[in-house]
Design an enzyme around this catalytic site. Sequence first.
Site, PDB file in Angstrom:
ATOM      1  N   ARG A 161     -60.919   1.267 -58.756  1.00 24.25           N
ATOM      2  CA  ARG A 161     -61.209  -0.265 -59.029  1.00 24.25           C
ATOM      3  C   ARG A 161     -61.873  -1.191 -57.657  1.00 24.25           C
ATOM      4  O   ARG A 161     -62.482  -2.323 -57.768  1.00 24.25           O
ATOM      5  CB  ARG A 161     -59.955  -1.144 -59.171  1.00 24.25           C
ATOM      6  CG  ARG A 161     -59.407  -1.040 -60.666  1.00 24.25           C
ATOM      7  CD  ARG A 161     -58.037  -1.161 -60.740  1.00 24.25           C
ATOM      8  NE  ARG A 161     -58.093  -2.910 -61.005  1.00 24.25           N
ATOM      9  CZ  ARG A 161     -57.146  -3.362 -61.403  1.00 24.25           C
ATOM     10  NH1 ARG A 161     -56.182  -2.743 -62.017  1.00 24.25           N
ATOM     11  NH2 ARG A 161     -57.163  -4.773 -61.560  1.00 24.25           N
ATOM     12  N   GLU A 204     -36.910  20.342 -47.946  1.00 24.37           N
ATOM     13  CA  GLU A 204     -37.684  19.676 -47.331  1.00 24.37           C
ATOM     14  C   GLU A 204     -36.809  18.843 -46.173  1.00 24.37           C
ATOM     15  O   GLU A 204     -35.712  18.408 -46.276  1.00 24.37           O
ATOM     16  CB  GLU A 204     -38.416  18.453 -48.162  1.00 24.37           C
ATOM     17  CG  GLU A 204     -39.101  19.017 -49.115  1.00 24.37           C
ATOM     18  CD  GLU A 204     -39.916  17.880 -49.901  1.00 24.37           C
ATOM     19  OE1 GLU A 204     -41.125  17.706 -49.467  1.00 24.37           O
ATOM     20  OE2 GLU A 204     -39.359  17.399 -50.935  1.00 24.37           O
ATOM     21  N   LYS A 215     -34.311  16.601 -50.425  1.00 25.93           N
ATOM     22  CA  LYS A 215     -35.060  15.860 -49.157  1.00 25.93           C
ATOM     23  C   LYS A 215     -34.001  15.861 -48.138  1.00 25.93           C
ATOM     24  O   LYS A 215     -32.740  15.785 -48.227  1.00 25.93           O
ATOM     25  CB  LYS A 215     -35.514  14.501 -49.730  1.00 25.93           C
ATOM     26  CG  LYS A 215     -36.643  14.691 -50.616  1.00 25.93           C
ATOM     27  CD  LYS A 215     -37.900  13.572 -50.433  1.00 25.93           C
ATOM     28  CE  LYS A 215     -38.747  13.886 -51.572  1.00 25.93           C
ATOM     29  NZ  LYS A 215     -40.036  14.736 -51.393  1.00 25.93           N
ATOM     30  N   HIS A 237     -41.620  22.425 -60.475  1.00 26.50           N
ATOM     31  CA  HIS A 237     -41.783  23.506 -59.475  1.00 26.50           C
ATOM     32  C   HIS A 237     -40.768  24.700 -59.364  1.00 26.50           C
ATOM     33  O   HIS A 237     -41.183  25.985 -59.230  1.00 26.50           O
ATOM     34  CB  HIS A 237     -41.861  22.672 -57.814  1.00 26.50           C
ATOM     35  CG  HIS A 237     -42.869  21.851 -57.833  1.00 26.50           C
ATOM     36  ND1 HIS A 237     -44.090  21.762 -58.268  1.00 26.50           N
ATOM     37  CD2 HIS A 237     -42.680  20.654 -56.820  1.00 26.50           C
ATOM     38  CE1 HIS A 237     -44.734  20.848 -57.850  1.00 26.50           C
ATOM     39  NE2 HIS A 237     -44.016  19.896 -57.215  1.00 26.50           N
ATOM     40  N   LYS A 279     -48.876  15.843 -62.202  1.00 23.68           N
ATOM     41  CA  LYS A 279     -47.411  15.387 -62.667  1.00 23.68           C
ATOM     42  C   LYS A 279     -47.166  14.112 -61.932  1.00 23.68           C
ATOM     43  O   LYS A 279     -47.812  13.558 -60.854  1.00 23.68           O
ATOM     44  CB  LYS A 279     -46.573  16.280 -61.965  1.00 23.68           C
ATOM     45  CG  LYS A 279     -46.481  16.640 -60.452  1.00 23.68           C
ATOM     46  CD  LYS A 279     -45.245  17.428 -60.097  1.00 23.68           C
ATOM     47  CE  LYS A 279     -44.002  16.597 -59.980  1.00 23.68           C
ATOM     48  NZ  LYS A 279     -43.869  16.042 -58.317  1.00 23.68           N
ATOM     49  N   LYS A 297     -49.777  28.014 -54.679  1.00 26.47           N
ATOM     50  CA  LYS A 297     -49.439  28.685 -53.335  1.00 26.47           C
ATOM     51  C   LYS A 297     -49.640  30.128 -53.233  1.00 26.47           C
ATOM     52  O   LYS A 297     -49.173  30.837 -53.986  1.00 26.47           O
ATOM     53  CB  LYS A 297     -48.054  28.256 -53.084  1.00 26.47           C
ATOM     54  CG  LYS A 297     -47.807  26.693 -52.616  1.00 26.47           C
ATOM     55  CD  LYS A 297     -46.260  26.359 -52.303  1.00 26.47           C
ATOM     56  CE  LYS A 297     -46.113  24.999 -52.297  1.00 26.47           C
ATOM     57  NZ  LYS A 297     -46.782  24.442 -51.025  1.00 26.47           N
TER      58      LYS A 297
HETATM   59  C1  BG6 Z   1     -44.345  16.969 -55.012  1.00 28.20           C
HETATM   60  C2  BG6 Z   1     -43.200  16.223 -54.788  1.00 28.20           C
HETATM   61  O1  BG6 Z   1     -44.654  17.586 -56.233  1.00 28.20           O
HETATM   62  O2  BG6 Z   1     -44.065  18.206 -54.079  1.00 28.20           O
HETATM   63  C3  BG6 Z   1     -43.126  15.764 -53.657  1.00 28.20           C
HETATM   64  O3  BG6 Z   1     -43.565  14.947 -55.706  1.00 28.20           O
HETATM   65  C4  BG6 Z   1     -42.596  16.887 -52.640  1.00 28.20           C
HETATM   66  O4  BG6 Z   1     -41.575  14.733 -53.634  1.00 28.20           O
HETATM   67  C5  BG6 Z   1     -43.958  17.846 -52.875  1.00 28.20           C
HETATM   68  O5  BG6 Z   1     -42.553  16.248 -51.293  1.00 28.20           O
HETATM   69  C6  BG6 Z   1     -43.645  19.142 -51.845  1.00 28.20           C
HETATM   70  O6  BG6 Z   1     -44.734  19.832 -51.997  1.00 28.20           O
HETATM   71  P1  BG6 Z   1     -44.884  20.963 -50.796  1.00 28.20           P
HETATM   72  O7  BG6 Z   1     -46.148  21.672 -51.126  1.00 28.20           O
HETATM   73  O8  BG6 Z   1     -45.049  20.249 -49.464  1.00 28.20           O
HETATM   74  O9  BG6 Z   1     -43.856  21.891 -50.770  1.00 28.20           O
END
Ligand code: BG6
Length: 488
Positions: free
Chosen positions: A43, A210, A334, A234, A142, A176
Amino acid sequence: MSFDLVMFGATGDLAWRKLMPALFQAFRHGTLPEGGRIIGVARDELSDEQFRALICSRFDNVELPKRPSAEEFTRFAALLEFVRMDLSKPDDYALLAASLAKRQAHTVVMYVATAPALFTTVCEQLASAGLNTPRTRVVLEKPLGHDLASNRAINETVRRVFGEKQVFRIDHYLGKPAVQNLFALRFGNSLFEPLWRREHIANIQITIAEDLGVEKRGAFYETTGALRDMVQNHALQLLCAIGMEPPINAHADAIRDEKLKVLRSLKPWTAEALTQDVIRGQYAAGTISGTPVAAYREETGVSPQSPTETFVALRTEISNWRWAGVPFYIRTGKRLAGRDARIVVNFRPTPHAIFNSQIDVANRLVINLQPKDGLELHLLAQGQTNRQGTQASSQTLVPVQLDLDFDKRFGSERVGAYERLLLDVIDGRLNLFVRSDEQEEAWRWVEPILEHWKNDMQGPRLYAAGTWGPSASSAMIARDGFCWAEET
Ligand code: BG6
């Protein structure tokens, strides 16, 4: 093969964090087909030049080796154009049509990297503006919905406009390198297949940990949570790659048919399993790499009473002949102890012990996804024998491991997930994309968990940032007589 890649949401987070850097890497590696245009749509009032300057400035946030030199950016920028559009206004689609009509590209990719609420509008408006042709492909990011009903509604609208073969639903985990290696390991080698079953495997653990928190995405995460953000997509895709039967060939539908069968075979939830086999957690304040970090409830955009889970651990089974009775554990969260994604395949112990092993570990195959990408095979061997040693010491086994580091082995040739997937879209290869029926099946399976949580007043269990999540996750797996790999 010329292509026009239209990036809806071109000034947004995903575009500059993942898509533009990936397109640039493909450009640098010489794999992006020549004669391409990347048409940013947003936009903002921007000229082509201003858009290029914006993208150029955003590259400052990319890790150094992946940043373009001034000369490289000038050449890459020649691919970039900008069309200002309000995606909710039907008239604005004429602007895009005019840009696309400047030439007849062989392939037109519509990459919808916008807020999910706009997915259906964009698809419908593309159809009304006559922008869906046999040369068109659409890429959807997603989250595609927040439950089964909303996912189906999106899929139905998309289906009214595009054929399934035109639709590329991204799950970047499938792009990946380690996941592609998993397919190669299983279906390009004969070594593991005879062992890949209930008779030899005790349990399988999928961990996507993470150390980051929710960063600036608090408001989004509040209505999403770890189950929708990571497990429904995932983690279940990884489970499919580990559990699926060998496909009859490497074509997209052959692979997707087998993944779908796995999702359909997941053990249905019972009230008891929902209570015992699913643990949700939320990070409290803690320490990551020696630095104190705030609790989830203190993050921007997050309610101080938030019930949203930032951690999920669960146990399931694949109810078929190959896997009956083998627990599959999934764990993601997380602000955990580190960034660590891996799949651990724990084999059964030897049926009869003849050594005085003090070590209570059996063979184990570890598929490392990140940060390192590789394979470890854990074995037991005869350790160094003590010359004057007694019979007992010479019969003691020690753990050893075969370690394959794919980053070292293939180094510079490695292609990142988004780079791989974008090139596949341009080439029309659907193998690494998710079909609508797979996605719906995955939602069907997670829905009872979401329903259960709605009525479960206990809420998520708090865990200190920098740990492996609530202790209930270890207790869950201990009930089966196992433990998480890092606890051995
Ligand atoms: C995304 C999630 O799909 O994948 C995030 O929305 C997450 O919350 C991310 O951090 C992790 O991806 P990667 O490739 O860094 O493991």
